[in-house]
Every structure is written in structure tokens, then in C-alpha cells.
Write a protein that holds these residues in place. Structure first.
Motif, PDB file in Angstrom:
ATOM      1  N   HIS A 258     -15.311   3.037   2.132  1.00 35.53           N
ATOM      2  CA  HIS A 258     -14.421   2.770   1.007  1.00 35.53           C
ATOM      3  C   HIS A 258     -14.326   1.284   0.708  1.00 35.53           C
ATOM      4  O   HIS A 258     -14.330   0.869  -0.447  1.00 35.53           O
TER       5      HIS A 258
ATOM      6  N   ALA B 182       0.850  -1.189   0.000  1.00 33.63           N
ATOM      7  CA  ALA B 182       0.000   0.000   0.000  1.00 33.63           C
ATOM      8  C   ALA B 182       0.882   1.235   0.000  1.00 33.63           C
ATOM      9  O   ALA B 182       1.901   1.267   0.664  1.00 33.63           O
TER      10      ALA B 182
ATOM     11  N   VAL C  70     -14.883  -1.048  -2.842  1.00 34.77           N
ATOM     12  CA  VAL C  70     -13.850  -1.936  -3.376  1.00 34.77           C
ATOM     13  C   VAL C  70     -14.398  -3.355  -3.521  1.00 34.77           C
ATOM     14  O   VAL C  70     -14.149  -4.035  -4.525  1.00 34.77           O
TER      15      VAL C  70
ATOM     16  N   ASN D  79      -6.062  -2.535  -0.664  1.00 32.97           N
ATOM     17  CA  ASN D  79      -7.173  -1.973   0.105  1.00 32.97           C
ATOM     18  C   ASN D  79      -7.844  -2.967   1.043  1.00 32.97           C
ATOM     19  O   ASN D  79      -8.315  -2.590   2.119  1.00 32.97           O
TER      20      ASN D  79
ATOM     21  N   CYS E 232      -6.108   4.418  -6.941  1.00 30.63           N
ATOM     22  CA  CYS E 232      -6.857   3.946  -5.765  1.00 30.63           C
ATOM     23  C   CYS E 232      -6.027   3.033  -4.860  1.00 30.63           C
ATOM     24  O   CYS E 232      -6.533   2.542  -3.857  1.00 30.63           O
ATOM     25  N   CYS E 233      -4.780   2.793  -5.236  1.00 29.71           N
ATOM     26  CA  CYS E 233      -3.902   2.017  -4.350  1.00 29.71           C
ATOM     27  C   CYS E 233      -3.440   2.828  -3.151  1.00 29.71           C
ATOM     28  O   CYS E 233      -2.822   2.287  -2.235  1.00 29.71           O
TER      29      CYS E 233
ATOM     30  N   LYS F 194     -10.773   9.763  -3.813  1.00 29.00           N
ATOM     31  CA  LYS F 194     -10.615   8.317  -4.014  1.00 29.00           C
ATOM     32  C   LYS F 194     -11.977   7.638  -4.118  1.00 29.00           C
ATOM     33  O   LYS F 194     -12.183   6.748  -4.963  1.00 29.00           O
TER      34      LYS F 194
ATOM     35  N   THR G 104      -3.797   4.444   0.301  1.00 26.69           N
ATOM     36  CA  THR G 104      -4.646   4.140   1.451  1.00 26.69           C
ATOM     37  C   THR G 104      -4.579   5.267   2.468  1.00 26.69           C
ATOM     38  O   THR G 104      -3.599   6.012   2.529  1.00 26.69           O
TER      39      THR G 104
END
Length: 501
Positions: free
Chosen positions: A175, A62, A179, A145, A93-94, A112, A96
């Protein structure tokens, strides 16, 4: 083309470091490494940061940074560039964030979230067939994630022993849910080639996915249940490994920890798997029944997953009725002697199994089974006794008993007579009298024979008790005639031993 797309974006950093270090703007904010990798490699994925040390080699690291910037919408690029943009957005979106502090990085979190929603819509549209780089980027993003280790306070009551405790909810769920939805849409998409994706949705990915079932958040377990079911359905090559990995979780739960939050969901998945087994059943499936499903009746927390466990057992018996006697023997092996609530559950499962059992299979287990049922009938816990007597309300079970009354009535008669004479609960007493009447109507001659034998046995017991009492009285009288000397043991008087137990 990719540089042209990114040049349209408002950038907070002015320079790019060729050594792969993070860029800083004049305001001190850190630019995302995924943006730089997209600009230099055309969607080859994020550069590994130092924070990746906390992840295993089986998953991608991450990248924790402070600033992230949106990319252009899918509608603003031609079809030939949509996959490149997809990879870039997924890599974005990697990044965190820490969700324990709601006010921290709120703008970046919202960016995000909007990007994830845009990706979800794109995947759901099914407009482009996913290439290998896109699959790699997607698996990387989901790993970063989703795959995490739950802190100790998050799993404090994972075994379900404290049923009154409220489940712990992950603050990052807003979030995580997106995912999970994105992963589900991705797996079920007709644009995903299973033969190509199996290289990235591999055994290591599946194991980490199964580890997440220990989450205390029921919403997360529900999402995982759906995703794992779709993985099992789409990737046939992984099916044996999925079953083996699930078995390992069950083994660890039964024989080591007795603590796991997702046993019910895993059993629900396995129930649907069992319903799809081909006939005749393979030996490995029968071994799973004997070594996993039946021992799952043993833990104290069986009530948390009993409904799903019973469904799996029933599915096996529907597939192969001969397994019914094997299951009954297993239940008798793990029968709860001191836990009344578990006894009630076991009796309910026995009723379901007996409904589907043939006369031949019933004869294999009727003697040990009704010896146990007789003990339940005489239980001082009225719910146990009542549930055992309710078996005679089932026509199929009464039919089996009627065909084998010569063996069953002698076993049950003593328990029924003792209940009729001594049980404290009126409901149990009424049910007992109804069952006695039912047996009498089945075979009056056999009933009277059992009644006569019961009276004989009762007289023998009274006679033996009188003889035992006389022997003790003679011993006490003989002991009272001898003086007490030194450390000679003294026999207490009958009056001192007359305390009611």
C-alpha cells in the motif's frame, strides 16, 4: 449531485448520526467517517476520530475503521464532478489498516488498494487542474498513510554498523508504494499549481517527509529520494528550508547518534543540489562543506555512504577548485589511524581530489599530505601501503610531484627505503622499487643526495642506539653492585628484558 453519486453505492449503514459519531450497521460493522463527510460536506475531508490522538498537530489523524466501501469510477461521472469524486476517493484512502496480520480486513485492504490505483491513473492523466480542497485532501491522505514512527525493533541497526544484517521490510509496503507513487505523480503533475500547493506542502510536511529517510526499507528510501528531489525542484520557496533540515539531520548523525539509515540517499540528493549551485558559491554553501560534508568522514559507518559523500565533495571542487586544499586539510584532520579500510577509502578520495587540483593549491598542502602518505606507504597492512603507492600510477599526480620533487622526495625517501628493505608483501615491495626508480629518473642528483642523507641518518641512529645500550649497561652494572635493602627498587637483568615485542 454528490448525494446522488453516493446513493448509488451499496451502504452497510442505514442511518447517519448528525453528531459526527461512527455509524454501525445491523451486522456490527463500522462505516467510514470519510464517506459521511463526503456526503455532508462535498469532499471537505474526513472527520477526526479518536485514533487521531496518536498523530501530531502537524499531520492529519488516521481513521482506523473496519468497513470501507468503493466509490463510483471516474469514467461514470461528468468532468465537472471529477474533482469532487477525487476528493471523496482520497478521503476514503485515509482509512488505515494493520498489515502485520495478512488475513485481517483483507477485503477492505483490497478495496483501498484498488481505489489508490484508480487515483494514480487519474492523477497521471492530468485531465483536471487541482483545486485547493483537492490539494488539502491529498496532503491529508499522504500524511495519514506515510508519516509514522518506526518501532525500536524496526530500527535496531539503523547506523549500518552491522553490515551483515538484513534490512527490515515494512509489511504495509504494497500500500505504501502506491501512496508514494501517487504523491510523486501529484507533485510532478502540470495540473498542480506550486503557488497554491506550498500552503499545504509546507515546512511541517517536509520535516515529516525527511524523518521517513530513517526507514530501514531501501525501497521506501528510494521513493523518498525521488519525491524530495522533485519537491526541491518544484517549490523554490522551500529550497533553503530543505537544505537547512538536511543539514540538521547530518549534524545529529555526526555529532550525536551516528545512527541513520538514509544518509546515503540524502547525500545523493544533495549532490544533485550542489551541481546546480550558481557561481560564485555562497558562503553558506562553503560552511556546509566544512561543517557537514568533511566531518561526515568521521563515523565508523562511513563506508555505507562514502561513494555519495565523495561525489558531493567532487561537485564542490568542480564548482570552485580553490576548495581542494580546504578539503585535503579536513581529510588529514579526520584521517583514520587504526582503521585500515577507511584509510584505503581516504586514499582513493585523495587521488580524485589531486587529479583536479592546480599546482598552486597543491603546494599549500603537499608537505602535511605527503607526511601522511609516507606513513601509509610503510603501513604493515598491505592494502593501505599498496593503495598509497598506486598514487604514482596517476599521470596527473606524478606531474604535480615532479614539479615539487624538491620538497616531496626528501619526505618520501625514508619510507621508500624502509619498505624496500623490510616490507613483507611482495606486491608492495615491487611497487616500492618502481616508485624509487621513478624518482631516480626524475632527478638523479636529488635522489643520490637524499640517499646520502638517509645513510647519514641511519648511521646516526645506529650510533645513538649503541650509546643508549651502553648507558643502560652501565646503569645495570652499577645497580647490581649495591645490595637490596628494604623496599629499594630492583633493576631487572638484561636477560629478563630480552623478550621480543
Amino acid at each position: 449531485m454528490f448525494k446522488q453519486l453516493l446513493s448509488k453505492l451499496p451502504r452497510k449503514s442505514s442511518k447517519s448520526d448528525s453528531g459526527g459519531e461512527l455509524n454501525r450497521s445491523s451486522s456490527g460493522q463500522i462505516a467510514s467517517p470519510v464517506q459521511r463527510s463526503g456526503a455532508s460536506g462535498g469532499g471537505s475531508g474526513p472527520v477526526r476520530s479518536n485514533s487521531g490522538k496518536r498523530m501530531s498537530s502537524a499531520v492529519f489523524p488516521a481513521s482506523v475503521v473496519a468497513g470501507i466501501e468503493p466509490l463510483v469510477p471516474f469514467k461514470d461521472v461528468p468532468s465537472s464532478e471529477k474533482l469532487n469524486l477525487f476528493v471523496s476517493k482520497v478521503s476514503l484512502c485515509c482509512v488505515t489498516f494493520d498489515f502485520s496480520d495478512p488475513g485481517k480486513n483483507s477485503i477492505e485492504k483490497d478495496v483501498k488498494r484498488q481505489t489508490l490505483l484508480e487515483l494514480l491513473d487519474f492523477v497521471a492523466s492530468g485531465s483536471v487542474k487541482f483545486t485547493e480542497p483537492a490539494i488539502l485532501a491529498m496532503c491529508r491522505m499522504c500524511a495519514v498513510n506515510l508519516f509514522r514512527v518506526f518501532p525500536p525493533n524496526y530500527r535496531s541497526s539503523g547506523g549500518g554498523e552491522n553490515d551483515d544484517d538484513e534490512p527490515m521490510f515494512d509489511p504495509a509496503w504494497p500500500h505504501l508504494q502506491i501512496v508514494y507513487d501517487l504523491l510523486l505523480k501529484f507533485i510532478t503533475s502540470p495540473c498542480l499549481d506550486a503557488k497554491l500547493a506550498k500552503k499545504y506542502l509546507d515546512h511541517a510536511f517536509i520535516v515529516r517527509l525527511l524523518d521517513l529517510f530513517d526507514s530501514e526499507d531501501p525501497r521506501e528510501r528510494e521513493c523518498l529520494k525521488t519525491i524530495l528531489h522533485r519537491v526541491y525542484g518544484k517549490f523554490m520557496v522551500h529550497r533553503p528550508f530543505v537544505r537547512k533540515s538536511m543539514s540538521n539531520i547530518f549534524y545529529r548523525f555526526v555529532f550525536e547518534t551516528e545512527k541513520h539509515s538514509g544518509i546515503a540517499e540524502l547525500l545523493e540528493i544533495f549532490g544533485s543540489i550542489v551541481s546546480g549551485f550558481a557561481l560564485p558559491l555562497k558562503e553558506e554553501h562553503k560552511i556546509f562543506l566544512w561543517r557537514v560534508l568533511i566531518p561526515l568522514h568521521k563515523p565508523k559507518s562511513v563506508g555505507n555512504y562514502f561513494q555519495q559523500l565523495s561525489y558531493c565533495i567532487t561537485q564542490f571542487i568542480d564548482k570552485e577548485p580553490k576548495l581542494a586544499s580546504v578539503v585535503i586539510k579536513g581529510l588529514l584532520k579526520f584521517w583514520p589511524i587504526t582503521n585500515s579500510q577507511k584509510e584505503v577509502m581516504f586514499l582513493g578520495e585523495v587521488e580524485e581530489i589531486l587529479e583536479a587540483m592546480s599546482v598552486m593549491e597543491f603546494q599549500k598542502i603537499m608537505v602535511p599530505l605527503f607526511l601522511r602518505i609516507a606513513c601509509c606507504v610503510t603501513s604493515s597492512h598491505f592494502q593501505v601501503s599498496e593503495r598509497a603507492l598506486f598514487l604514482w600510477n596517476n599521470d596527473q599526480i606524478v606531474n604535480l610531484i615532479g614539479h615539487n620533487r624538491q620538497a616531496i622526495l626528501p619526505i618520501m625517501f625514508t619510507a621508500l627505503e624502509k619498505n624496500a628493505q623490510n616490507h613483507w608483501n611482495q606486491s608492495v615491495l615491487n611497487l616500492t622499487l618502481n616508485v624509487r626508480k621513478m624518482f631516480c629518473e626524475m632527478d638523479e642528483a636529488l635522489f643520490m643526495s637524499c640517499h646520502a642523507r638517509f645513510k647519514e641518518d641511519e648511521a646516526k641512529e645506529c650510533s645513538a642506539a649503541e650509546k643508549r645500550k651502553e648507558i643502560w649497561e652501565r646503569l645495570e652494572n652499577a645497580a647490581s653492585m649495591k645490595p637490596v635493602t628494604g623496599k629499594t627498587a630492583v633493576l631487572v637483568t638484561p636477560r629478563a628484558t630480552s623478550i621480543a615485542c
